[in-house]
Design a protein around this motif. Sequence first.
Motif, short mmCIF file in Angstrom:
data_model
loop_
_atom_site.label_atom_id
_atom_site.label_comp_id
_atom_site.label_asym_id
_atom_site.label_seq_id
_atom_site.Cartn_x
_atom_site.Cartn_y
_atom_site.Cartn_z
N VAL A 40 21.24 6.30 57.26
CA VAL A 40 20.95 5.70 58.66
C VAL A 40 22.06 5.78 59.42
O VAL A 40 22.17 5.96 60.73
N LEU A 41 23.09 5.19 58.87
CA LEU A 41 24.51 5.19 59.46
C LEU A 41 25.03 6.55 59.53
O LEU A 41 25.27 7.29 58.73
N PRO A 42 26.00 6.53 60.65
CA PRO A 42 26.80 7.95 60.51
C PRO A 42 27.87 7.67 59.36
O PRO A 42 28.60 6.66 59.18
N GLN A 43 28.18 8.79 58.74
CA GLN A 43 29.31 8.58 57.84
C GLN A 43 30.59 9.47 58.24
O GLN A 43 30.60 10.39 58.85
N SER A 45 33.02 10.81 56.62
CA SER A 45 33.39 12.02 56.17
C SER A 45 32.76 13.40 56.83
O SER A 45 32.75 14.55 56.72
N LEU A 46 31.44 13.10 57.57
CA LEU A 46 30.92 14.08 57.98
C LEU A 46 30.83 14.11 59.60
O LEU A 46 30.89 14.93 60.23
N ALA A 47 30.74 12.83 60.16
CA ALA A 47 30.90 12.90 61.83
C ALA A 47 31.68 11.67 62.02
O ALA A 47 31.17 10.42 62.60
N PRO A 48 33.15 11.79 62.04
CA PRO A 48 34.03 10.65 62.38
C PRO A 48 33.88 10.16 64.00
O PRO A 48 34.05 9.15 64.30
N GLU A 49 33.32 11.15 64.76
CA GLU A 49 33.43 10.84 66.17
C GLU A 49 32.16 9.75 66.28
O GLU A 49 32.28 9.16 67.28
N GLN A 50 31.21 10.13 65.80
CA GLN A 50 30.05 9.20 65.90
C GLN A 50 30.43 7.95 65.28
O GLN A 50 29.76 6.80 65.74
N VAL A 51 31.27 7.81 64.14
CA VAL A 51 31.57 6.50 63.59
C VAL A 51 32.27 5.91 64.64
O VAL A 51 32.20 4.50 64.80
N GLU A 52 33.41 6.32 65.55
CA GLU A 52 34.08 5.88 66.20
C GLU A 52 33.19 5.38 67.71
O GLU A 52 33.33 4.25 68.23
N ALA A 53 32.08 6.26 67.95
CA ALA A 53 31.30 5.76 69.08
C ALA A 53 30.58 4.54 68.53
O ALA A 53 30.50 3.86 69.45
N TYR A 54 30.16 4.50 67.26
CA TYR A 54 29.45 3.23 66.80
C TYR A 54 30.39 1.99 66.86
O TYR A 54 29.71 1.10 67.23
N ARG A 55 31.69 2.25 66.58
CA ARG A 55 32.61 1.24 66.76
C ARG A 55 32.73 0.66 68.06
O ARG A 55 32.83 -0.55 68.39
N ARG A 56 32.83 1.39 69.04
CA ARG A 56 32.88 1.17 70.51
C ARG A 56 31.69 0.53 71.11
O ARG A 56 31.74 -0.57 71.77
N ASP A 57 30.43 1.00 70.72
CA ASP A 57 29.25 0.23 71.14
C ASP A 57 28.96 -0.83 70.58
O ASP A 57 28.37 -1.92 71.14
N LYS A 58 29.35 -1.21 69.16
CA LYS A 58 28.92 -2.37 68.26
C LYS A 58 30.02 -2.64 67.51
O LYS A 58 30.18 -2.56 66.22
N ALA A 60 31.34 -5.59 66.61
CA ALA A 60 31.38 -6.66 65.58
C ALA A 60 30.46 -6.34 64.46
O ALA A 60 31.02 -6.55 63.27
N LEU A 61 29.48 -5.66 64.72
CA LEU A 61 28.56 -5.17 63.66
C LEU A 61 29.40 -4.04 62.66
O LEU A 61 29.32 -3.88 61.54
N ALA A 62 30.10 -2.96 63.39
CA ALA A 62 30.76 -2.08 62.74
C ALA A 62 31.90 -2.48 61.70
O ALA A 62 32.18 -2.14 60.98
N GLU A 63 32.42 -3.76 62.39
CA GLU A 63 33.71 -4.25 61.37
C GLU A 63 33.30 -4.59 60.22
O GLU A 63 33.47 -4.39 59.22
N TRP A 64 31.88 -5.36 60.02
CA TRP A 64 31.13 -5.58 58.95
C TRP A 64 30.72 -4.55 58.07
O TRP A 64 30.94 -4.71 56.94
N PHE A 65 30.21 -3.65 58.94
CA PHE A 65 29.85 -2.26 58.14
C PHE A 65 30.87 -1.75 57.30
O PHE A 65 30.96 -0.97 56.04
#
Length: 541
Positions: A40-43, A45-58, A60-65
């Motif tokens: 469900v969530l970007p990983q 090891s596979l898509a670091p740019e999607q993880v960074e985009a998720y951190r920018r969009d959310k 607070a939630l990304a910090e807990w994840f």
Amino acid sequence: MNRRGRVAASLRRLWRQLTSMRTALVLLLLLAVAAVPGSVLPQRSLAPEQVEAYRRDKPALAEWFDRFGLFDAYASPWFAAIYLLLFTSLIGCVLPRLGEHARALRRKPPAAPRNFRRLPAHAEVGDAPAEARPVGERLQQLMRSRRYRVVAYSEDGGHVTVAAEKGHLKETGNLLFHAALLAVLAGVAFGYGWGWSGNRILVAGPDTGFCTGLQQFDEYALGPRLGAEDLPGYCLQLERFDADFLDTGQPTTFQADVTWTAPRAARTGRQRLEVNTPLRLDGANVYLLGHGYAPILRYTDRQGRAQTSVSAFLPVDGMLTSEGAALFPDANADGTSGARSTDAQVAFSGVYVPTVPTSGPLALSAHPAERAPGLLLTAYRGDLGLDNGVPQSVYQIPRRAVDDGRLIQLPEANTLLRPGERWILDDGTSVEFLGTRRWISITVRHDPGEPVVLAAVIGIMTGLVPMLGVRRRRIWFRVLPTSSGCTITAGGLPRVDYPGFAAEFAAAVAAARGAVGAVASVRATGGPPAGTASVADGVRS
């Protein structure tokens, strides 16, 4: 009991609990649940740019994840703990049962119980005009022909008992299933530790080829037991790509001609890639994933120097309407020192339309093939911010530079260029749309655990057949000598109740009656043969 004895007893109870089948099933369910975040969530090891985009969009939630390792789910300690516990539980389940099954295969079928009428199935086979021993031998041959394990016991008074047993294949299939499940876990772990993969967009042409180095992949995942030097070092180049579409835009075929080179082995070759036809090399496989268009732009700066950019645009719909960017960081550089400009670098964001519609929005293609291509461009000038060391996507305008005001959009409206057309900017510079090249997206993968997993899956399917279809059962014949020959009785016991045992037992009794030439005795009341009555009355399932 002293303290050491209490600790040992607690450890034994813990081990029995861990190696129980119920615990193994719970751990298997937990492993399936633990794999959900990785799907469900970007990983990272596979898509670091999607993880960074998720951190920018959310944020607070990304910090807990991130605290719980959900962006690295398959490498997290909790996933590894569940995995190892399941592995240990299955080993503890399989090994004792394997030893017990081996002893059961060597063990003879048990002797007959004293009273057949207490068994779920029993019958009077009848009387045979022969001695007990030859009759017992014929019954042994009969049951062996029906694939039973058979042994004969001699009892007091000349009695002969034939014990037949069948169905050990059920436990064999059960053990094969669980051993294959262990092999799946081992194969996945082996592939994770020593496997690798990388994704890359490959544009057609000799100037856009690449080699399998980590820096040249758009995305990559390297097993923890590997280093960058362990990659095989293949080089790939796209020679040609062809795609056919129906009038509705539905694709029919994709074909990519790729040239590959293995510098270390001094080998080269050419392969046609299709969706289900990968390029198989020693130590890596290359798979075709997608395709698109790469517009070719030539920008002429204030000094009259021309620069050409071939930039892959990414599709946004099924008609291959594509978005992308072309960056010219060396535009308007100092002619003497060659230093890059800090306020006159140029970039273009655009939408490529393979078939410009005759009516409706120009930014939505009417067909995925290049029937009437057009390129909508928006120009930017300023500092692209490429020299600050911050990684950014090559498929879009540097948004941070735009937000900071260092990169400014020019006031000209979006301009639609056809192949060969030129756009003159406000400072006299120009950009020309020269056409397009095709690109393909490929993934290069090596999974050494794949053969192990494949063999294990075959083992799982093979083990399921006897595990679900075979039943343990036992049949006994007792031969009692009489003055005129012998009397034969039969009893049967299914280890697990199933409806087919009644018919199987009745067929075995009928075959025994025919094999020994027995004549079924008739009840004194003149009823039907005793064997028939007792089979009908005595078999329960």
